[in-house]
Design an enzyme around this catalytic site. Sequence first.
Site, PDB file in Angstrom:
ATOM      1  CG  HIS A 138       0.586   2.371  -6.438  1.00 30.52           C
ATOM      2  ND1 HIS A 138       0.291   1.003  -5.383  1.00 30.52           N
ATOM      3  CD2 HIS A 138       1.739   2.587  -4.851  1.00 30.52           C
ATOM      4  CE1 HIS A 138       0.985   0.858  -4.460  1.00 30.52           C
ATOM      5  NE2 HIS A 138       1.712   2.133  -4.079  1.00 30.52           N
ATOM      6  CG  HIS A 151       2.030   5.387  -0.790  1.00 30.16           C
ATOM      7  ND1 HIS A 151       1.969   4.124   0.723  1.00 30.16           N
ATOM      8  CD2 HIS A 151       2.548   4.568  -1.923  1.00 30.16           C
ATOM      9  CE1 HIS A 151       2.931   3.508  -0.569  1.00 30.16           C
ATOM     10  NE2 HIS A 151       2.910   3.132  -1.375  1.00 30.16           N
ATOM     11  CE1 TYR A 173       9.361   3.502  -3.398  1.00 27.14           C
ATOM     12  CE2 TYR A 173      11.094   1.888  -2.045  1.00 27.14           C
ATOM     13  CZ  TYR A 173       9.911   1.867  -3.035  1.00 27.14           C
ATOM     14  OH  TYR A 173       9.664   1.433  -3.288  1.00 27.14           O
ATOM     15  CB  SER A 220       7.064   5.352  -4.367  1.00 25.96           C
ATOM     16  OG  SER A 220       6.877   4.811  -5.598  1.00 25.96           O
ATOM     17  CG  HIS A 240       7.077  -1.636   2.502  1.00 24.25           C
ATOM     18  ND1 HIS A 240       8.619  -2.262   2.663  1.00 24.25           N
ATOM     19  CD2 HIS A 240       6.594  -1.486   1.220  1.00 24.25           C
ATOM     20  CE1 HIS A 240       8.623  -1.885   0.537  1.00 24.25           C
ATOM     21  NE2 HIS A 240       7.323  -1.795   0.239  1.00 24.25           N
ATOM     22  NE  ARG A 270       3.896  -4.339  -3.744  1.00 27.69           N
ATOM     23  CZ  ARG A 270       3.997  -3.084  -4.305  1.00 27.69           C
ATOM     24  NH1 ARG A 270       5.596  -2.344  -2.981  1.00 27.69           N
ATOM     25  NH2 ARG A 270       3.910  -2.417  -4.245  1.00 27.69           N
ATOM     26  CG  ASP A 271       2.737  -0.161  -0.463  1.00 34.47           C
ATOM     27  OD1 ASP A 271       3.465  -0.026   0.521  1.00 34.47           O
ATOM     28  OD2 ASP A 271       2.712  -0.145  -1.567  1.00 34.47           O
TER      29      ASP A 271
END
Length: 336
Positions: A197, A199, A288, A168, A18, A14-15
């Site tokens: 979540h 990054h 983002y 994000s 990108h 999903r992520d």
Amino acid sequence: MSGPNIYLQDVTLRDGMHAIRHRVDPERVGAIVAALDKAGVRAIEVTHGDGLAGSSLTYGPGSHTNWEWIEAAVTNASQATITTLLLPGVGTIAELRRAHAMGVGSVRVATHCTEADVAAQHIAAARELGMDVSGFLMMSHMAEPAELAAQAKLMESYGAHCVYVTDSGGRLTTDRVRERVRAYRDVLRPDTQIGIHAHENLSLSVANSFAAVEEGAYRVDASLAGQGAGAGNCPIEPFVAVALLLGWDLDCDLLALEDAAEDLVRPLQDRPVRVDRETLTLGFAGVYSSFLRHAEIAAETYGVDARSILIEAGRRKLVGGQEDMLVDIALAIQPK
């Protein structure tokens, strides 16, 4: 085993979409799901990077439909829960119903960190379907802990079983993650779970995930080879390795995860998923993470530095859905 009992959810499909511009064959989706399922990962998120109905000119068209990817995932999961993502205003309740009918058991309903109220109908609909539901407060660095916790409380009131601190932009430092998880715990019911979540844009995703768990988070997002937007998500292999070294209650096969990362995921990358000058700029500017590929295309098209675009996007406080503004920025800073 001792230590916290955590719920590990994989977001490679999903992520991670990108990172590969939402382009992957259903057969590879099935192979990745099968590998994660066999390795003991409890939940696997599958959809276009921007969720149900995310395939568009704004976000980027997918090589296949969400339904093809979801079908491949459900077919190859014997133990793990297949999860999907829904952004109100992009995905609809009708699409959520279809995903549920196909075998998706869990959904994350995602909003900007100060806009939880737009998720009320979608969270309620998911609960009516009997799904596991999480609230996903994106760009969590843009709200102070108390404000973010108030938004989490709204999502809880709509029926969310879990609410995430969703970094994000990869902008949160470890102390700021701790502050937000503590703020959640102070206002949410004891039976409402907290998720993290992270990054990797500032090289803090593993540390931030552990810090969140130490403060009471139960669900942790991670991905094979860190596959995700920007510099990627918390890489599942080192996260699991450290958790096992600490004696945490995590029944995952580390070697199998390493094999899946190297054999199935890294070969998909047309751009390395890593901390570099562009992805570090995402974290430093608080942008983002999925803006990366859009900014790089705009930079190449208009002959400007992608970092300059990203820094200006951060100054303007752009959020998901404003990808088209990156072209405006490129035109504005283009050499005359």
